[in-house]
Design an enzyme around this catalytic site. Structure first.
Site, PDB file in Angstrom:
ATOM      1  N   TYR A   1      -9.438  -8.805  -5.372  1.00 38.05           N
ATOM      2  CA  TYR A   1      -8.313  -7.791  -5.866  1.00 38.05           C
ATOM      3  C   TYR A   1      -7.853  -8.414  -7.087  1.00 38.05           C
ATOM      4  O   TYR A   1      -7.118  -7.365  -7.674  1.00 38.05           O
ATOM      5  CB  TYR A   1      -7.056  -8.142  -4.897  1.00 38.05           C
ATOM      6  CG  TYR A   1      -6.840  -6.778  -3.998  1.00 38.05           C
ATOM      7  CD1 TYR A   1      -7.817  -6.435  -3.007  1.00 38.05           C
ATOM      8  CD2 TYR A   1      -5.797  -6.164  -3.868  1.00 38.05           C
ATOM      9  CE1 TYR A   1      -7.629  -5.365  -2.430  1.00 38.05           C
ATOM     10  CE2 TYR A   1      -5.598  -5.012  -3.289  1.00 38.05           C
ATOM     11  CZ  TYR A   1      -6.651  -4.656  -2.139  1.00 38.05           C
ATOM     12  OH  TYR A   1      -6.500  -3.610  -1.504  1.00 38.05           O
TER      13      TYR A   1
ATOM     14  N   LYS B   1      -2.547  -3.035   7.816  1.00 32.96           N
ATOM     15  CA  LYS B   1      -3.780  -2.565   8.499  1.00 32.96           C
ATOM     16  C   LYS B   1      -3.845  -3.652   9.522  1.00 32.96           C
ATOM     17  O   LYS B   1      -3.746  -4.611   9.837  1.00 32.96           O
ATOM     18  CB  LYS B   1      -4.907  -2.879   7.466  1.00 32.96           C
ATOM     19  CG  LYS B   1      -4.986  -1.846   6.485  1.00 32.96           C
ATOM     20  CD  LYS B   1      -6.368  -1.898   5.624  1.00 32.96           C
ATOM     21  CE  LYS B   1      -6.402  -0.764   4.555  1.00 32.96           C
ATOM     22  NZ  LYS B   1      -7.680  -0.810   3.849  1.00 32.96           N
TER      23      LYS B   1
ATOM     24  N   ARG C   1      -1.114  -1.928  -6.693  1.00 32.70           N
ATOM     25  CA  ARG C   1      -1.298  -3.184  -5.640  1.00 32.70           C
ATOM     26  C   ARG C   1      -2.413  -4.374  -6.521  1.00 32.70           C
ATOM     27  O   ARG C   1      -1.978  -5.536  -6.304  1.00 32.70           O
ATOM     28  CB  ARG C   1      -1.901  -2.727  -4.353  1.00 32.70           C
ATOM     29  CG  ARG C   1      -2.031  -4.134  -3.330  1.00 32.70           C
ATOM     30  CD  ARG C   1      -2.149  -3.088  -1.987  1.00 32.70           C
ATOM     31  NE  ARG C   1      -2.983  -3.903  -1.061  1.00 32.70           N
ATOM     32  CZ  ARG C   1      -2.543  -4.644  -0.226  1.00 32.70           C
ATOM     33  NH1 ARG C   1      -1.352  -5.053   0.093  1.00 32.70           N
ATOM     34  NH2 ARG C   1      -3.268  -5.309   0.530  1.00 32.70           N
TER      35      ARG C   1
ATOM     36  N   ARG D   1       0.829  -1.093   0.160  1.00 33.17           N
ATOM     37  CA  ARG D   1       0.005   0.006  -0.002  1.00 33.17           C
ATOM     38  C   ARG D   1       0.736   1.160  -0.002  1.00 33.17           C
ATOM     39  O   ARG D   1       2.037   1.167   0.403  1.00 33.17           O
ATOM     40  CB  ARG D   1      -0.942   0.051   1.295  1.00 33.17           C
ATOM     41  CG  ARG D   1      -1.784  -1.093   1.362  1.00 33.17           C
ATOM     42  CD  ARG D   1      -2.648  -1.338   2.787  1.00 33.17           C
ATOM     43  NE  ARG D   1      -3.537  -2.011   2.798  1.00 33.17           N
ATOM     44  CZ  ARG D   1      -3.362  -3.566   3.627  1.00 33.17           C
ATOM     45  NH1 ARG D   1      -2.015  -3.557   3.976  1.00 33.17           N
ATOM     46  NH2 ARG D   1      -4.179  -4.412   3.621  1.00 33.17           N
TER      47      ARG D   1
ATOM     48  N   HIS E   1      -2.918   2.769  -5.812  1.00 34.09           N
ATOM     49  CA  HIS E   1      -3.278   1.625  -5.270  1.00 34.09           C
ATOM     50  C   HIS E   1      -3.811   0.634  -6.388  1.00 34.09           C
ATOM     51  O   HIS E   1      -3.774  -0.717  -6.148  1.00 34.09           O
ATOM     52  CB  HIS E   1      -4.798   1.813  -4.680  1.00 34.09           C
ATOM     53  CG  HIS E   1      -5.289   0.762  -3.637  1.00 34.09           C
ATOM     54  ND1 HIS E   1      -4.412   0.295  -2.432  1.00 34.09           N
ATOM     55  CD2 HIS E   1      -6.437  -0.012  -3.581  1.00 34.09           C
ATOM     56  CE1 HIS E   1      -4.760  -0.551  -1.989  1.00 34.09           C
ATOM     57  NE2 HIS E   1      -6.072  -1.010  -2.353  1.00 34.09           N
TER      58      HIS E   1
ATOM     59  N   HIS F   1      -3.899  -9.993   3.507  1.00 36.17           N
ATOM     60  CA  HIS F   1      -5.414  -9.925   3.550  1.00 36.17           C
ATOM     61  C   HIS F   1      -5.820 -11.265   4.461  1.00 36.17           C
ATOM     62  O   HIS F   1      -5.306 -12.422   4.562  1.00 36.17           O
ATOM     63  CB  HIS F   1      -6.125 -10.521   2.261  1.00 36.17           C
ATOM     64  CG  HIS F   1      -5.933  -9.282   1.194  1.00 36.17           C
ATOM     65  ND1 HIS F   1      -6.206  -9.415  -0.130  1.00 36.17           N
ATOM     66  CD2 HIS F   1      -6.095  -7.950   1.303  1.00 36.17           C
ATOM     67  CE1 HIS F   1      -6.326  -8.417  -0.738  1.00 36.17           C
ATOM     68  NE2 HIS F   1      -6.026  -7.469   0.217  1.00 36.17           N
TER      69      HIS F   1
END
Length: 310
Positions: free
Chosen positions: A286, A184, A254, A161, A251, A277
């Site tokens: 994705y 995250k 990615r 990211r 983004h 993830h």
């Protein structure tokens, strides 16, 4: 929040603390949770015409839930946003019901509005290469061009990211064979660093006038930490130059990383780990590889399929 009882306000805060401690939720995620739940409680207070406490919550009906979602639609919120708010509210009520010993049936049975999830738009391989090459030409300062190339090469080559790439420090240079990235929710993952990314960062550091033994790896023109907005702007300029769609954002690099790896025969679960993830379904969303290709990968790699072909 004066319309919400002190005990209920304390309950919300305790729930948020629990989400941070047990789920590793980030500050931004917790802020979103708090806004969603407080907004719902404020609606209940207004809708019921009095202070909202635990007793009021235990008596909520499906009609109340529909009234709340209708109020959100009047605020012109999208179905996706309403679904997210409902998810936050359900999470809080599930926790509160277990703690206080009541069944939050109406809340937990409320259905989110249907919406078409926006699929990511990765770039074709050649367009990705052209975009990275064009970044070097967007600045009159050679070191700035080298910096931009290094950042975007990391996004595409390692699936980072933008916040993760810009969080790297001089302690990470020269880049090793693998990086430990905190993503995250404070989740840590190990990401291999391709040769192209290491080379791009080395070239940037050789040209950067602010390189030192400490501080951020990527610098702005005045020597401070690089802003994500600057990378967004330089990518916008490059994509306009090349005639690429507006979806060619940082983004998207990615997304492209994941899609191109899967298209080359990469294992979906391995890609899930590289991206950090928690859910395989998120990784699937994705990628933009068609179903026929996924079936081909499955048939070639699944033990049963492989044994049938021998």
């Amino acid at each position: 929040m004066s319309s919400v009882s002190p005990a209920l306000r304390d309950a919300v805060q305790t729930w948020l603390n629990t989400r941070r401690a047990l789920k590793g939720a980030s500050d931004n995620t917790l802020i979103a949770y708090a806004n969603d739940v407080h907004g719902f409680l404020g609606f209940v207070a207004q809708h019921k015409g009095g202070e909202t406490g635990l007793i009021a919550l235990t008596s909520l009906t499906i009609t109340d839930m529909r009234a709340w979602m209708a109020s959100l639609r009047r605020e012109e919120l999208t179905s996706c946003s309403i679904a997210r708010k409902l998810s936050s509210v359900k999470s809080f009520f599930r926790w509160l019901g277990e703690r206080e010993g009541f069944e939050a049936t109406a809340v937990l049975n409320a259905r989110a509005p249907k919406f078409q999830a926006k699929l990511p738009r990765p770039l074709p391989v050649e367009a990705t290469r052209d975009l990275i090459s064009a970044l070097q030409l967007q600045s009159s300062e050679p070191w700035v061009g080298a910096r931009d190339v290094a950042v975007v090469t990391l996004l595409y080559g390692c699936g980072l990211r933008i916040s993760e790439a810009l969080s790297l420090t001089m302690a990470d240079a020269p880049l090793p064979q693998v990086l430990r990235i905190t993503g995250k929710g404070g989740k840590e993952r190990v990401v291999p660093v391709i040769d192209a990314a290491r080379t791009a960062v080395d070239q940037y550091l050789k040209a950067c006038p602010f390189a030192s033994n400490e501080g951020p790896l990527f610098r702005g023109v005045r020597g401070g930490a690089l802003s994500p907005r600057l990378i967004q702007k330089v990518m916008q300029a490059a994509r306009l130059q090349l005639g690429l769609p507006a979806s060619a954002t940082p983004h998207a690099m990615r997304h492209s990383f994941a899609t191109h790896l899967l298209a080359a025969g990469g294992d979906l679960r391995a890609i899930q780990e590289l991206l950090g993830h928690a859910s395989l379904s998120t990784t699937q969303a994705y990628t933009a590889v068609d179903a026929r290709h996924l079936l081909d990968v499955y048939e070639k790699s699944h033990p049963k399929s492989a044994s049938n072909s021998t």
